[in-house]
Write an enzyme that holds these catalytic residues in place. Sequence first.
Site, PDB file in Angstrom:
ATOM      1  N   SER A 162     -19.240 -22.503   2.553  1.00 11.58           N
ATOM      2  CA  SER A 162     -17.810 -22.334   2.295  1.00 11.58           C
ATOM      3  C   SER A 162     -16.969 -22.221   3.556  1.00 11.58           C
ATOM      4  O   SER A 162     -15.757 -22.424   3.497  1.00 11.58           O
ATOM      5  CB  SER A 162     -17.586 -21.082   1.441  1.00 11.58           C
ATOM      6  OG  SER A 162     -18.155 -19.959   2.077  1.00 11.58           O
ATOM      7  N   ASP A 188     -10.267 -13.318   2.127  1.00  7.29           N
ATOM      8  CA  ASP A 188     -10.841 -12.774   0.888  1.00  7.29           C
ATOM      9  C   ASP A 188     -12.090 -11.961   1.215  1.00  7.29           C
ATOM     10  O   ASP A 188     -12.279 -11.548   2.355  1.00  7.29           O
ATOM     11  CB  ASP A 188     -11.112 -13.912  -0.106  1.00  7.29           C
ATOM     12  CG  ASP A 188     -12.155 -14.896   0.411  1.00  7.29           C
ATOM     13  OD1 ASP A 188     -12.766 -14.643   1.476  1.00  7.29           O
ATOM     14  OD2 ASP A 188     -12.379 -15.929  -0.245  1.00  7.29           O
ATOM     15  N   HIS A 237     -14.147 -14.639   3.737  1.00 10.45           N
ATOM     16  CA  HIS A 237     -13.699 -15.731   4.607  1.00 10.45           C
ATOM     17  C   HIS A 237     -12.518 -15.369   5.491  1.00 10.45           C
ATOM     18  O   HIS A 237     -11.669 -14.579   5.103  1.00 10.45           O
ATOM     19  CB  HIS A 237     -13.318 -16.942   3.745  1.00 10.45           C
ATOM     20  CG  HIS A 237     -14.422 -17.384   2.844  1.00 10.45           C
ATOM     21  ND1 HIS A 237     -14.473 -17.059   1.509  1.00 10.45           N
ATOM     22  CD2 HIS A 237     -15.543 -18.076   3.116  1.00 10.45           C
ATOM     23  CE1 HIS A 237     -15.572 -17.554   0.981  1.00 10.45           C
ATOM     24  NE2 HIS A 237     -16.258 -18.183   1.940  1.00 10.45           N
TER      25      HIS A 237
END
Length: 367
Positions: free
Chosen positions: A40, A333, A336
Site C-alpha cells: 500500500s 491513517d 500510512h
Amino acid sequence: MAKGLRSVFSVWLIVLYLGMLGLHECYQPRVPGVYIFGDSTVDVGTNHYLTESECRSRADFLYNGIDFPHSIPTGRFSNGFNIVDYIAIFLGFKMSPPPFLSLLDKNKQLPKRMIRLLSRGVNFASGGSGILDDTGKQWGKVIPFGEQVEQFAIVRNKISELLGEEGAAANISESLFLISVGSNDILEHFAYNQSGQAYITTLMSTYESRLRNLFDIGAKKFGIISVAPIGCIPLIHSVTQTRDCFGPMNEHAQLFYKALHDMLLKLSSECKGMMYALADAYNMTTPILENPQKFGFNEVTKACCGKGNFNAEEPCTPNAKVCKYHNEYLFWDQYHPTQAASYLAALAVFGNHEFVVPITFGQLVSP
Ligand SMILES: *[C@@H]1O[C@H](CO)[C@@H](O)[C@H](O)[C@H]1NC(C)=O
Ligand SMILES: *[C@@H]1O[C@H](CO)[C@@H](O)[C@H](O)[C@H]1NC(C)=O
Ligand SMILES: *[C@@H]1O[C@H](CO)[C@@H](O)[C@H](O)[C@H]1NC(C)=O
C-alpha cells in the site's frame, strides 16, 4: 508553528512547479518507464479493481484522496499523492503509471490500444500484500509480490511484440524498477510470533528470488525502499495505548534493512549489469519522529483520519474524524504517511546520500 507552516507551503510551491514542468513535458522523462511493485505504500489503485467482496484492503473512498486533484479517491492510501507519484514527477513524467489491473478489459486481457502505453511503466503494487504469498490473506484477495512479477512478465511480452525483442530489452534495461515491500510481512508476523532473525532470513530468500526473476527478464535498475519504523505507526499506539513506539517491531525493521543491504550486495555482484539504490526508510523517518517541527509537522503519533484512540482504532472512511491541517500530520491513517511526509521521503530517496546506498535514485537514472 508559523515556521512549520511556512516550510510546508514552500514544499507545495516546489511541488506545483515540478508538476507544471511535468504537465508541459518541457523535457523528456529521464527513463523510458517506471515499473512499481509492492504494498500500500506504493499502490495507486490496484485493489480498486479487485471486487469488494474479494478484497477488504482498499482506499478507494473518501476521505482518502481529499487533497488529490479534484479530491478523487483513487485507491491511494493517502490524503493525496504517495511517494511513487513524486518520484515519477521528479523523473519528468506527468504522473505515476497506472495500475496494471486498470489496463485490462473485462476478459482480463490487455487490449491493443493499451499496449502502446506499457513501455512508460505500469504499477503492480497491491495494498496489504507482502513478500510471502500468504501475507495479506486476512484482507481477502490481495496480489503478492510473486504474482506482481508474473504480471510484469506478461507486460514484458507485450512490449516485445510492440518494439521487437531488442527494442524491448533496451527499453526495459533503462527503465526504473521501484519496489517497496516487507512491512506487512513483519506486521503480520507479530500478530502471532515474535521470533526474529529466522523469519527475516525467509523473507530475504524469497525477496532475492523475486529480484532474480525480474533481472532474468531484463530489469537492470532497481530502486528499493526498505521498511519504515513500523513500531511507531498510529495503529500500534492505539493498541499499546502509549505514545512510545513498539521496540521489537522496530528492531525487526532494522534487521530487515541490514539483511536487505547484504542481500543486494551479494545479488548485484552475481548479476552482471544490475544496478540498485537502497533507500533506508527507517533512518529517514526517525529524525522526523524526534524533531517533528523541524520538518513542518505538529503531530507524529495520531492519525489524521480515523477514529478512537490516537484516531487509529479504525481505518479512514467517510465516517471517520479528519484532522484540520492534514499536512501537519506525519500519518494520514492507521498505517500510512500523509502526502507531505511522502513528498519529503521522495526528496530523500532521490537526492540524499545520507539515506540511500550505494547511490541515490537520482544517480540510478542518470546516464
Ligand atoms: C522505449 O519505447 C518508446 C516507445 O514506446 C520509445 O519512444 C523510446 O525511445 C524507447 N526507449 C528506449 C531507451 O529504447
Ligand atoms: C514462530 O517462529 C519460529 C522460529 O522462526 C518457527 O519455528 C515457528 O513455526 C513460528 N510459529 C508460527 C505460529 O508461525
Ligand atoms: C541507520 O543508521 C545507523 C547508524 O549510522 C546504521 O548503523 C544503521 O544500519 C542504519 N539503518 C537502520 C535501518 O538501522
